[in-house]
Design a protein around this motif. Structure first.
Motif, mmCIF file in Angstrom:
data_model
loop_
_atom_site.group_PDB
_atom_site.id
_atom_site.type_symbol
_atom_site.label_atom_id
_atom_site.label_comp_id
_atom_site.label_asym_id
_atom_site.label_seq_id
_atom_site.Cartn_x
_atom_site.Cartn_y
_atom_site.Cartn_z
ATOM 1 N N ILE A 27 -25.793 -48.250 0.485
ATOM 2 C CA ILE A 27 -27.315 -48.140 0.913
ATOM 3 C C ILE A 27 -27.670 -46.841 0.486
ATOM 4 O O ILE A 27 -27.224 -45.680 0.753
ATOM 5 C CB ILE A 27 -27.278 -48.309 2.455
ATOM 6 N N ASP A 28 -28.651 -46.997 -0.404
ATOM 7 C CA ASP A 28 -29.322 -45.860 -0.984
ATOM 8 C C ASP A 28 -30.972 -45.651 -0.333
ATOM 9 O O ASP A 28 -31.815 -46.356 -0.592
ATOM 10 C CB ASP A 28 -29.426 -45.770 -2.585
ATOM 11 N N ILE A 29 -30.992 -44.728 0.499
ATOM 12 C CA ILE A 29 -32.380 -44.268 1.023
ATOM 13 C C ILE A 29 -32.665 -43.061 0.569
ATOM 14 O O ILE A 29 -32.193 -41.845 1.084
ATOM 15 C CB ILE A 29 -32.422 -44.468 2.595
ATOM 16 N N SER A 30 -33.814 -42.944 -0.358
ATOM 17 C CA SER A 30 -34.255 -41.727 -0.988
ATOM 18 C C SER A 30 -33.304 -40.853 -1.392
ATOM 19 O O SER A 30 -33.300 -39.741 -0.981
ATOM 20 C CB SER A 30 -35.204 -41.202 0.295
ATOM 21 N N GLY A 31 -32.223 -41.194 -2.244
ATOM 22 C CA GLY A 31 -31.316 -40.510 -2.768
ATOM 23 C C GLY A 31 -29.957 -40.168 -1.802
ATOM 24 O O GLY A 31 -29.119 -39.254 -2.332
ATOM 25 N N HIS A 32 -30.142 -40.744 -0.659
ATOM 26 C CA HIS A 32 -28.806 -40.363 0.147
ATOM 27 C C HIS A 32 -28.282 -41.861 0.238
ATOM 28 O O HIS A 32 -28.766 -42.818 0.502
ATOM 29 C CB HIS A 32 -29.534 -40.247 1.618
#
Length: 324
Positions: free
Chosen positions: A210-215
């Motif tokens: 899961i990638d959220i805003s680069g995290h």
């Protein structure tokens, strides 16, 4: 009201380090043998204890436990207080130091979520209150018979919170590995898109990214047996909140989140500091998943020549937060 105040206090001060005591021996396991493990996720467990004298007229109880679980995860929680491996009744614990195990029944597919807490202290003629707040992702596995020409079908979906699914088809991409061997990926036999397809029957360790805003966050479903002509829907409910800029200015381009209190600490400095920020979002008016907590938000306006602080932004599980 008292429970809510305690939870918000934890969220306001945790600063992404654990407040109070540490949970150990975390177990997240389905009855069918699938084990859930996470890396770099937003999940957290807050544990605090305090000792205080009994109030006049209060029924004596050595250990009192207060729990809060964010969103969808587990229910029917039970507790075991032990000393030297032997069970001790919460109400009748004599002065000393104990271990505590919390166990919850998973919501949905049968399974358990549990962890231990060491160092529960009981003092003479005093009550020990243990406050436990749990924020973790809910993993669901849905199975349905299908005609797949002997293959197992799969689909991965990510919900920011219950009912709010990501629609990009780029979040929650699954990767398959042989059980216990995470060195080599196993390609699906049929790839419908990034998040669905078909694969040979077998037992796999499945990595959902899961990638959220680069995290980038990793959710492992280890020891997952996949049968021929069965479709498996893998759902990760992040139990998060969402955030977006909803003010009147059309020039706000980015949101940078910092731990609550940062704006006062930097005394009006509105320069973006990547080293201390928690996460950032762009474009600001889009809706993004956000870890529950209390933040100060720095809004980047236009080309960044004028930025503005918005203090005390509270993000709650299952709720959209609008910054105005």
């Amino acid at each position: 009201m008292k429970k809510t105040s305690i939870v918000l206090l934890f969220l306001a001060v945790f600063g992404y380090t654990l407040v109070g005591q540490t949970a150990t021996n975390l177990t997240y396991k389905f009855d069918n043998g699938v084990v859930v493990k996470t890396e770099h996720d937003w999940g957290q467990i807050w544990i605090q204890q305090k000792q205080e004298a009994f109030v006049a007229g209060e029924e004596p109880k050595s250990v009192d436990i207060s729990t809060r679980i964010f969103g969808e995860l587990a229910q029917q929680t039970t507790f075991r207080l032990t000393s030297g491996g032997k069970d001790v009744k919460l109400k009748e614990a004599s002065p000393g130091t104990y271990s505590l195990k919390m166990t919850g029944k998973l919501i949905g597919k049968p399974g358990v979520f549990s962890f231990d807490v060491e160092g529960i202290v009981v003092k003479p003629k005093m009550k020990t209150t243990v406050t436990i707040t749990v924020y973790k992702y809910q993993v669901s596995i849905e199975e349905a018979a299908a005609t797949n020409k002997g293959l197992a079908g799969f689909e991965s979906k990510v919900a920011w919170y219950k009912g709010a699914f990501d629609q990009t088809f780029k979040v929650g991409i699954p990767t398959f590995y042989a059980k216990g061997a995470h060195e080599n990926k196993i390609a699906p036999d049929v790839a419908t898109n990034d998040i669905s397809g078909k694969i040979k029957p077998g037992t796999y360790d499945v990595l959902i990214t899961i990638d959220i805003s680069g995290h980038s966050q990793k959710i492992w479903l280890e020891n997952m047996a996949m049968k021929a002509d069965v479709n498996y829907k893998l759902i990760v409910n992040m139990n998060a909140g969402t955030i977006a800029y909803a003010g009147s200015s059309r020039d706000v381009k980015q949101i940078h989140l910092y731990p609550a209190g940062t704006a006062d600490k930097v005394q009006g400095n509105t320069k973006v500091d990547k080293a201390t920020e928690v996460i950032s979002y762009e474009p600001a008016t889009s809706t993004f998943a956000c870890r529950p907590g209390s933040y100060d938000a720095l809004l980047v306006i236009g080309n960044g020549t004028r930025n503005e602080w918005k203090k005390g932004i509270v993000v709650r599980s299952g709720i959209r937060t609008d910054i105005k």
